[in-house]
Design a protein around this motif. Structure first.
Motif, mmCIF file in Angstrom:
data_model
loop_
_atom_site.group_PDB
_atom_site.id
_atom_site.type_symbol
_atom_site.label_atom_id
_atom_site.label_comp_id
_atom_site.label_asym_id
_atom_site.label_seq_id
_atom_site.Cartn_x
_atom_site.Cartn_y
_atom_site.Cartn_z
ATOM 1 N N LYS A 104 0.832 -1.208 0.000
ATOM 2 C CA LYS A 104 0.000 0.000 0.000
ATOM 3 C C LYS A 104 0.867 1.260 0.000
ATOM 4 C CE LYS A 104 -3.716 -2.474 0.446
ATOM 5 N NZ LYS A 104 -4.320 -2.961 -0.769
ATOM 6 N N PHE A 105 0.875 1.948 -1.141
ATOM 7 C CA PHE A 105 1.583 3.225 -1.248
ATOM 8 C C PHE A 105 0.659 4.336 -0.785
ATOM 9 C CE2 PHE A 105 4.434 0.672 -3.656
ATOM 10 C CZ PHE A 105 5.667 1.276 -3.473
ATOM 11 N N ARG A 110 7.127 10.571 -6.651
ATOM 12 C CA ARG A 110 7.534 11.970 -6.815
ATOM 13 C C ARG A 110 8.979 12.014 -7.275
ATOM 14 N NH1 ARG A 110 7.148 11.591 -1.256
ATOM 15 N NH2 ARG A 110 9.010 12.687 -0.647
ATOM 16 N N PHE A 111 9.293 13.063 -7.973
ATOM 17 C CA PHE A 111 10.640 13.264 -8.480
ATOM 18 C C PHE A 111 11.238 14.441 -7.724
ATOM 19 C CE2 PHE A 111 7.887 11.407 -11.640
ATOM 20 C CZ PHE A 111 8.569 10.237 -11.919
ATOM 21 N N THR A 116 13.927 9.644 -7.078
ATOM 22 C CA THR A 116 12.527 9.274 -7.237
ATOM 23 C C THR A 116 12.095 8.540 -5.975
ATOM 24 O OG1 THR A 116 12.877 9.033 -9.606
ATOM 25 C CG2 THR A 116 10.880 8.044 -8.700
ATOM 26 N N VAL A 117 10.926 8.891 -5.433
ATOM 27 C CA VAL A 117 10.533 8.370 -4.136
ATOM 28 C C VAL A 117 9.014 8.255 -4.036
ATOM 29 C CG1 VAL A 117 10.487 10.663 -3.064
ATOM 30 C CG2 VAL A 117 10.901 8.666 -1.639
ATOM 31 N N ALA A 118 8.554 7.296 -3.241
ATOM 32 C CA ALA A 118 7.145 7.179 -2.860
ATOM 33 C C ALA A 118 7.081 6.514 -1.494
ATOM 34 C CB ALA A 118 6.355 6.368 -3.881
ATOM 35 N N LEU A 130 10.278 4.089 -0.679
ATOM 36 C CA LEU A 130 10.947 3.383 -1.759
ATOM 37 C C LEU A 130 11.652 4.486 -2.515
ATOM 38 C CD1 LEU A 130 11.562 0.903 -3.541
ATOM 39 C CD2 LEU A 130 9.510 1.494 -4.856
ATOM 40 N N ILE A 131 12.968 4.381 -2.666
ATOM 41 C CA ILE A 131 13.722 5.480 -3.246
ATOM 42 C C ILE A 131 14.795 4.996 -4.210
ATOM 43 C CG2 ILE A 131 15.233 5.550 -1.207
ATOM 44 C CD1 ILE A 131 15.492 8.608 -1.725
#
Length: 135
Positions: A104-105, A110-111, A116-118, A130-131
């Motif tokens: 579940k994100f 996003r940049f 890049t990460v979420a 998560l990167i």
């Protein structure tokens, strides 16, 4: 720098969980971590560690809560802040794989200037990034 600083590293981070077996299943099946250790310590306690398949980075010690105070911290070990960072060399690949595994994100990718990460939540609600760092 101290005389021993170059010989140290953060090797293991404890994560309080509700159940050893439930946590093992989640981290292995959903995040693709490897079960490194599962040692019976007696009295219902176990030494359970999981780690990235690459062998790089810290291990997680899955520590089953043993009392009410520990149980209250499950899912909120950092007061609602992102707790751990799962670094990848291919964000799109791993993001898609994790979505397929029903991770579940909490946001769309996003940049950022650093990569890049979420943010996603683990089985108990602890927040992770998560990167894919910019190199």
């Amino acid at each position: 720098m101290t005389e021993f600083a170059e010989h140290r590293r953060v090797a293991t981070v404890a994560l309080v969980v509700a159940s050893y077996d439930e946590a093992i299943a989640w981290y292995v099946e959903r995040l693709g971590l490897l079960l490194v250790d599962d040692v019976d310590l007696g009295g219902g306690k176990r030494w359970v560690t999981v780690a990235p398949a690459s062998g790089q980075g810290a291990r997680l010690l899955l520590a089953e809560a043993s009392d009410e105070a520990q149980s209250k911290s499950i899912g909120n070990q950092t007061g609602g802040r992102v707790f751990l960072f799962l670094e990848t060399d291919d964000f799109a690949r791993d993001h898609a794989a994790m979505l397929e595994k029903d991770v579940k994100f909490r946001e769309a990718p996003r940049f950022e200037p650093y990569g890049t990460v979420a943010v996603f939540a683990d089985l108990h609600g602890n927040l992770w990034d998560l990167i894919e760092p910019k190199r």
